[in-house]
Design an enzyme around this catalytic site. Structure first.
Site, PDB file in Angstrom:
ATOM      1  N   LYS A  26      -4.953 -20.636 -28.870  1.00  0.00           N
ATOM      2  CA  LYS A  26      -5.073 -19.309 -28.240  1.00  0.00           C
ATOM      3  C   LYS A  26      -3.754 -18.564 -28.228  1.00  0.00           C
ATOM      4  O   LYS A  26      -3.238 -18.152 -27.187  1.00  0.00           O
ATOM      5  CB  LYS A  26      -5.639 -19.417 -26.817  1.00  0.00           C
ATOM      6  CG  LYS A  26      -7.053 -19.978 -26.745  1.00  0.00           C
ATOM      7  CD  LYS A  26      -7.650 -19.853 -25.348  1.00  0.00           C
ATOM      8  CE  LYS A  26      -9.045 -20.409 -25.248  1.00  0.00           C
ATOM      9  NZ  LYS A  26      -9.148 -21.875 -25.341  1.00  0.00           N
TER      10      LYS A  26
ATOM     11  N   ASP B 130      -6.969 -25.460 -30.661  1.00  0.00           N
ATOM     12  CA  ASP B 130      -7.381 -24.342 -29.796  1.00  0.00           C
ATOM     13  C   ASP B 130      -6.134 -23.802 -29.074  1.00  0.00           C
ATOM     14  O   ASP B 130      -5.994 -23.929 -27.869  1.00  0.00           O
ATOM     15  CB  ASP B 130      -8.427 -24.892 -28.811  1.00  0.00           C
ATOM     16  CG  ASP B 130      -8.997 -23.844 -27.875  1.00  0.00           C
ATOM     17  OD1 ASP B 130      -8.683 -22.652 -28.042  1.00  0.00           O
ATOM     18  OD2 ASP B 130      -9.766 -24.260 -26.976  1.00  0.00           O
TER      19      ASP B 130
HETATM   20  O1  S5P Z   1     -14.212 -18.877 -23.835  1.00  0.00           O
HETATM   21  C1  S5P Z   1     -13.848 -20.012 -24.041  1.00  0.00           C
HETATM   22  C2  S5P Z   1     -13.044 -20.358 -25.116  1.00  0.00           C
HETATM   23  C3  S5P Z   1     -12.710 -21.678 -25.330  1.00  0.00           C
HETATM   24  S1  S5P Z   1     -11.898 -22.079 -26.799  1.00  0.00           S
HETATM   25  N1  S5P Z   1     -14.262 -21.010 -23.188  1.00  0.00           N
HETATM   26  C4  S5P Z   1     -13.900 -22.330 -23.376  1.00  0.00           C
HETATM   27  O2  S5P Z   1     -14.328 -23.178 -22.588  1.00  0.00           O
HETATM   28  N2  S5P Z   1     -13.072 -22.673 -24.436  1.00  0.00           N
HETATM   29  C5  S5P Z   1     -12.611 -24.077 -24.627  1.00  0.00           C
HETATM   30  O3  S5P Z   1     -13.753 -24.896 -24.869  1.00  0.00           O
HETATM   31  C6  S5P Z   1     -11.897 -24.693 -23.425  1.00  0.00           C
HETATM   32  O4  S5P Z   1     -10.492 -24.516 -23.539  1.00  0.00           O
HETATM   33  C7  S5P Z   1     -12.282 -26.163 -23.514  1.00  0.00           C
HETATM   34  O5  S5P Z   1     -11.373 -26.862 -24.342  1.00  0.00           O
HETATM   35  C8  S5P Z   1     -13.647 -26.152 -24.184  1.00  0.00           C
HETATM   36  C9  S5P Z   1     -14.824 -26.287 -23.243  1.00  0.00           C
HETATM   37  O6  S5P Z   1     -14.796 -27.516 -22.588  1.00  0.00           O
HETATM   38  P1  S5P Z   1     -16.009 -28.046 -21.666  1.00  0.00           P
HETATM   39  O7  S5P Z   1     -15.487 -29.342 -21.143  1.00  0.00           O
HETATM   40  O8  S5P Z   1     -16.252 -27.035 -20.594  1.00  0.00           O
HETATM   41  O9  S5P Z   1     -17.194 -28.198 -22.597  1.00  0.00           O
END
Ligand code: S5P
Length: 274
Positions: free
Chosen positions: A93, A91
């Site tokens: 970005k 990921d």
């Molecule tokens: O819009 C986004 C895009 C991504 S890739 N929102 C996100 O949260 N992510 C990623 O998804 C973020 O960088 C993290 O690694 C993951 C969500 O993590 P969680 O712990 O909140 O489920």
């Protein structure tokens, strides 16, 4: 539309090797779950992946947060990917001009293109970012995901920005295999385009911001359930981080991975049965 097809049917029609492999893996393992393993120690990273491996189609990494990183960790990650049958999504970005992202993707400490089947990019620089990443990734059979929307409060990725992201992807369908988005993008930015051509396009929708026990965090993250994401919004892969790895010991982590896999798969089965 791809919304009503099985993952296996979609795998048969897909031309991109990474997208095809992901769709096949989802069908084979009956899992549309991607676990995001955002921890800072190599040992924790590898241990969590070994625990959740049987329940996932894809591991999402932020390799630059590992404090004690050594390249041998990537060899271990690849071994786990073979052992448990999942793909890898760094990921990263990317968000720079084509020449710079080509270097960031292929070189430096992480050499992401050498091991990550899928990576992602912000469309903000314009189509040159796809050209740059594709120059490295296409010969290796990789796939790119564009961030058309985000899960966080106040995101600027909406409206015309989202439509233009989808248009950029359509112009590079060989390498761009889908989107980070909160809903299916069928028809977005498609005004005036040929409808049979559009019906044949199959972008994968990978969706973060998934949690069963919390509505969000203190830094703007927003969670929806697998059912809302897969059944109501038509997304293809649920991305879960803290909802799984943040749950305590290995037995708890395993139980959560199993729980999310089950919920995500039930939502998909309900979606294609209508
Ligand atoms: O819009 C986004 C895009 C991504 S890739 N929102 C996100 O949260 N992510 C990623 O998804 C973020 O960088 C993290 O690694 C993951 C969500 O993590 P969680 O712990 O909140 O489920």
């Amino acid at each position: 539309s791809a919304r009503l097809l099985t993952y296996a049917q979609r795998a048969e029609n897909h031309h991109n090797p990474a997208a095809k492999a992901l769709l096949e893996t989802i069908g084979r393992k009956k899992s549309n779950l991607c676990v995001s393993v955002d921890v800072t120690k190599q040992a924790d990273f590898l241990r969590i992946i070994d625990v959740v491996g049987p329940y996932i189609c894809l591991v999402k990494t932020h390799v630059d947060v590992i404090e004690d990183f050594e390249f041998s960790m990537i060899d271990r990650l690849k071994e786990l990917s073979a052992k448990h049958d999942f793909l890898i999504f760094e990921d990263r970005k990317f968000a720079d001009i084509g020449n710079t992202v080509a270097l960031q993707y292929s070189s430096g400490v992480y050499k992401i293109s050498s091991w990550s089947h899928i990576t992602n990019a912000h469309p903000i620089p314009g189509p040159g970012i796809i050209t740059g990443l594709s120059s490295i990734g296409t010969p290796l059979g990789r796939g790119l995901i564009l961030l058309a929307e985000m899960s966080s409060k106040g995101t600027l990725a909406s409206g015309a920005y989202t439509s233009q992201a989808v248009q950029m992807a359509r112009a590079h369908r060989d390498f761009v295999i889908g989107f980070i988005a909160m809903r299916r993008m069928d028809g977005v930015g498609a005004e005036g385009l040929d409808s049979t051509d559009l019906a044949n396009e199959d972008f994968l929708i990978l969706t973060p911001g998934v949690g069963l026990d919390a509505k969000g965090d203190s830094m703007g993250q927003q969670y929806r359930t697998p059912r809302e994401v897969v059944l109501e919004s038509g997304c293809d892969v649920i991305i879960v981080g803290r909802g799984i790895y943040g749950k305590g010991n290995d037995a708890d982590i395993q139980a959560q991975a199993e729980r999310y896999r089950k919920e995500g798969w039930a939502a998909y089965e309900e979606r294609i049965s209508v």
